[in-house]
Scaffold this active site. Structure first.
Site: not given
Ligand code: ATP
Length: 306
Positions: A16, A143
């Site tokens: 997203k 989210d």
């Molecule tokens: P958001 O935009 O929802 O804040 P994000 O895209 O910045 O999230 P994610 O890739 O969702 O970040 O990852 C955030 C943290 O969540 C990572 O640093 C990781 O340690 C943890 N995490 C737990 N499960 C997962 C997963 N299946 N994939 C990615 N990260 C995960």
């Protein structure tokens, strides 16, 4: 009607970007009230689910090394929650293929949680309704409901209360991926710090984005993209300023830090423009890599059953 039992399910869930993100004051529970417009784009994680004797997860693809493979993994938590709520023993082997940048502000972990809910629901035959799956999704993270929903939607509360947004046409995006991630709690803490130490600009309401989406006007949309977390993300990662300026100099209709960053989304006029913009941006050395993606994309859905 399918007669044979299902042995394997593959679900694809989208990244997203937030076309608008206004952040309210910090609440007593530590969360912030948000008004956001989520937009799903065609960059995907895939999750395979197969029957197993235990609950396990493997992760492959870019950034896989920094994703936990224990109970902290959001896909694993999703399977455990679905099992607990439906009385099904929560045993399944999940295999995640990351196409969404990890800790990039594109809700990759949430996409995996949404994909795991859909996959296990099909594999176990639990037959939950869409509404029931959305309820479980909201318990897993702010989210996650949107990752299930897809399209374009207005999110309120912590972002988990969704209203679909009607719009026209599709949009061509160029996503600029940065080296390393940003921690979402760190970015919110920086925003709180900035607000505590003096007046900071806040983004206006979401109506300009809703108007642009209704008319399908990419030029208008490019002008009104706004994110209250952007200044905080730039404070923690100052190179994002150069990246944003470079994209705009190269002709993007608009550019915005996605959620808490550090991924930056640039809007192009059309697909051809996006291809040129992606190539030009990749040649500037201001980001790790670029991806092309169109939105709105569908939410988490089954792409293969065996
Ligand atoms: P958001 O935009 O929802 O804040 P994000 O895209 O910045 O999230 P994610 O890739 O969702 O970040 O990852 C955030 C943290 O969540 C990572 O640093 C990781 O340690 C943890 N995490 C737990 N499960 C997962 C997963 N299946 N994939 C990615 N990260 C995960």
């Amino acid at each position: 009607m399918r007669r044979q039992p299902i042995e394997r399910v593959t679900v694809r869930a989208p990244a997203k970007v937030n076309l608008h993100l206004s952040v309210g004051r910090r609440r007593s529970d530590g969360f912030h009230d948000l008004t956001t417009i989520f937009h799903a784009v065609g960059l995907y994680d895939e999750v395979d689910a197969v029957h197993a004797d235990a609950l396990t997860v493997t992760v492959s693809g870019e950034g896989a090394d920094s994703v936990p493979t224990d109970r902290d993994n959001l896909a694993m938590r999703a399977a455990a929650l679905l099992g607990m709520e439906t009385g099904h023993e929560p045993v399944v082997a999940l295999a995640i293929r990351k196409g969404i940048p990890v800790a990039g502000g594109c809700a990759g972990g949430s996409a995996d949680a949404a994909a795991a809910l859909v996959a296990c629901d099909a594999l176990w035959g639990t037959g939950l309704s869409r509404g029931e799956l959305l309820g479980l999704a909201a318990r897993l993270g702010s989210d996650v409901p949107f990752s299930l929903h897809g399209g374009t939607a207005l999110g309120t509360g912590r972002g988990e209360r969704l209203t679909p947004v009607l719009g026209q046409g599709s949009y061509s995006w160029v996503l600029a991926l940065a080296d390393g991630g940003l921690s979402t709690p760190d970015v919110y803490a920086e925003l709180d710090r900035q607000r505590d130490s003096g007046p900071v600009g806040v983004v206006s309401d979401a109506s300009a984005v809703l108007t642009a989406l209704r008319s399908g006007d990419a030029v208008a949309l490019g002008h009104v993209l706004a994110n209250d977390l952007q200044a905080a993300a730039i404070a923690l990662r100052p190179t994002l300023r150069l990246l944003l300026d470079t994209g705009k100099d190269l002709g993007a209709l608009g550019g915005i830090v996605s959620g808490s960053g550090p991924t930056v989304a640039f809007l192009a006029r059309n697909e051809e423009h996006a291809v040129g913009l992606a190539a030009a941006l990749a040649g500037q050395g201001v980001c790790r890599s670029v991806r092309r993606a169109d939105g709105p994309a569908h939410g988490a859905r089954i792409v293969e059953l065996a």
